[in-house]
Design an enzyme around this catalytic site. Sequence first.
Site, PDB file in Angstrom:
ATOM      1  N   ARG A  68       3.269   9.344 -12.000  1.00 24.37           N
ATOM      2  CA  ARG A  68       3.826  10.264 -11.037  1.00 24.37           C
ATOM      3  C   ARG A  68       4.966  10.445 -11.300  1.00 24.37           C
ATOM      4  O   ARG A  68       5.456  12.050 -10.465  1.00 24.37           O
ATOM      5  CB  ARG A  68       4.637   9.253  -9.240  1.00 24.37           C
ATOM      6  CG  ARG A  68       4.043   9.233  -8.039  1.00 24.37           C
ATOM      7  CD  ARG A  68       4.084   8.344  -6.995  1.00 24.37           C
ATOM      8  NE  ARG A  68       4.248   8.180  -6.072  1.00 24.37           N
ATOM      9  CZ  ARG A  68       2.770   8.292  -4.695  1.00 24.37           C
ATOM     10  NH1 ARG A  68       1.974   7.468  -5.628  1.00 24.37           N
ATOM     11  NH2 ARG A  68       3.027   8.130  -4.512  1.00 24.37           N
TER      12      ARG A  68
ATOM     13  N   ARG B 163      -1.800   9.901  10.241  1.00 22.17           N
ATOM     14  CA  ARG B 163      -2.486   8.689  10.289  1.00 22.17           C
ATOM     15  C   ARG B 163      -2.274   7.398  10.576  1.00 22.17           C
ATOM     16  O   ARG B 163      -1.157   7.296  10.588  1.00 22.17           O
ATOM     17  CB  ARG B 163      -1.788   8.716   7.482  1.00 22.17           C
ATOM     18  CG  ARG B 163      -2.893   8.031   7.321  1.00 22.17           C
ATOM     19  CD  ARG B 163      -3.203   8.091   5.860  1.00 22.17           C
ATOM     20  NE  ARG B 163      -1.822   7.362   5.329  1.00 22.17           N
ATOM     21  CZ  ARG B 163      -1.387   8.156   3.948  1.00 22.17           C
ATOM     22  NH1 ARG B 163      -2.339   8.637   3.639  1.00 22.17           N
ATOM     23  NH2 ARG B 163      -0.425   7.509   3.733  1.00 22.17           N
TER      24      ARG B 163
ATOM     25  N   ARG C  70       2.080   3.127   9.423  1.00 24.93           N
ATOM     26  CA  ARG C  70       2.226   2.285   7.362  1.00 24.93           C
ATOM     27  C   ARG C  70       4.045   2.710   8.379  1.00 24.93           C
ATOM     28  O   ARG C  70       4.427   3.860   8.221  1.00 24.93           O
ATOM     29  CB  ARG C  70       2.382   3.297   6.053  1.00 24.93           C
ATOM     30  CG  ARG C  70       1.204   2.350   5.527  1.00 24.93           C
ATOM     31  CD  ARG C  70       0.829   3.562   4.303  1.00 24.93           C
ATOM     32  NE  ARG C  70       1.285   3.833   3.510  1.00 24.93           N
ATOM     33  CZ  ARG C  70       0.860   4.629   1.903  1.00 24.93           C
ATOM     34  NH1 ARG C  70      -0.880   4.841   2.802  1.00 24.93           N
ATOM     35  NH2 ARG C  70       1.967   5.233   1.722  1.00 24.93           N
TER      36      ARG C  70
HETATM   37  P1  AMP Z   1       1.229   5.582  -2.381  1.00 31.49           P
HETATM   38  O1  AMP Z   1       0.080   4.840  -1.474  1.00 31.49           O
HETATM   39  O2  AMP Z   1       0.258   6.227  -3.532  1.00 31.49           O
HETATM   40  O3  AMP Z   1       1.375   6.904  -1.229  1.00 31.49           O
HETATM   41  O4  AMP Z   1       2.301   4.709  -2.629  1.00 31.49           O
HETATM   42  C1  AMP Z   1       3.077   3.844  -1.729  1.00 31.49           C
HETATM   43  C2  AMP Z   1       4.171   4.009  -2.478  1.00 31.49           C
HETATM   44  O5  AMP Z   1       4.299   3.115  -3.744  1.00 31.49           O
HETATM   45  C3  AMP Z   1       5.104   5.375  -3.017  1.00 31.49           C
HETATM   46  O6  AMP Z   1       5.751   5.512  -1.845  1.00 31.49           O
HETATM   47  C4  AMP Z   1       6.261   4.724  -3.990  1.00 31.49           C
HETATM   48  O7  AMP Z   1       7.467   3.689  -3.425  1.00 31.49           O
HETATM   49  C5  AMP Z   1       5.034   3.517  -4.666  1.00 31.49           C
HETATM   50  N1  AMP Z   1       4.401   3.983  -5.271  1.00 31.49           N
HETATM   51  C6  AMP Z   1       3.059   3.877  -5.552  1.00 31.49           C
HETATM   52  N2  AMP Z   1       2.626   4.497  -6.697  1.00 31.49           N
HETATM   53  C7  AMP Z   1       3.284   5.191  -8.112  1.00 31.49           C
HETATM   54  C8  AMP Z   1       4.129   4.988  -8.517  1.00 31.49           C
HETATM   55  N3  AMP Z   1       2.880   5.499  -9.865  1.00 31.49           N
HETATM   56  N4  AMP Z   1       5.353   5.072  -9.432  1.00 31.49           N
HETATM   57  C9  AMP Z   1       6.084   4.365  -8.470  1.00 31.49           C
HETATM   58  N5  AMP Z   1       5.739   4.422  -7.618  1.00 31.49           N
HETATM   59  C10 AMP Z   1       5.039   4.067  -6.712  1.00 31.49           C
END
Ligand code: AMP
Length: 222
Positions: free
Chosen positions: A86, A125, A158
């Site tokens: 990311r 969602r 969420r």
């Molecule tokens: P997601 O389900 O992919 O939207 O991730 C939910 C949350 O997890 C994000 O908003 C971040 O706080 C954290 N997160 C997930 N993947 C990453 C990543 N690759 N780098 C940093 N934070 C992450």
Amino acid sequence: MNLILLGCPGSGKGTQAKNLKENYPLLHLATGDIFREAIRKKTDLGQKVAEYVHAGKLVPDALVLEVVRTRLQTHSGGFLLDGFPRTLEQAQGLDTFLSSRGKHLDWVFYLDLSQAQIIQRLSNRRYCSGCQAVYNLLTRPSASVGSCDLCGGKLTLREDDQPETIRKRLMVYQDLTEPLISYYKANESFLRIDAMETVENIFERIRAILGNRIVQDADQAG
Ligand code: AMP
């Protein structure tokens, strides 16, 4: 095959990851899922990341890289990364890790979605609090309002899909994750896909490419 699904929150990465997992023998690493599970189970990792996840901020690169490297280290087959990398630092950390192990990325699939669509998708969602199945009030509603079709669990929004947090996550995405598009575009194995296409059409495009790739590998081997 080593794949990345790149795209903003709500672009459908999780849905396509599920399709890919069902059709290809890939280790699926979704960092967001890993963090949410750790938070639910109150593990050390969960305690370290909870504050960031709930606020819609990115977990520090060093910690994310450690989590991903640890899981990839013990895995010899192909993988599918979803929600990682990311940041440029994570992408570079991944490259360094892969080349140290004589591996490389085969494809980066970028699911492209407009900002208005992102907000609409995320605010509609819903997650099952029991089995984590994902629904969308507009495009993929559950059969009975408020409960999961699979396990009957309660459907919830969420915490980081609340409107204020969505806005923050989008800003973080634009600042830190969008630069990855140019980073990976320079790589010939990059494909932009319109995330407004149907789930089935998107998967067909991916499958057509991976199918070709398997044929090419077989030709080269032969
Ligand atoms: P997601 O389900 O992919 O939207 O991730 C939910 C949350 O997890 C994000 O908003 C971040 O706080 C954290 N997160 C997930 N993947 C990453 C990543 N690759 N780098 C940093 N934070 C992450």
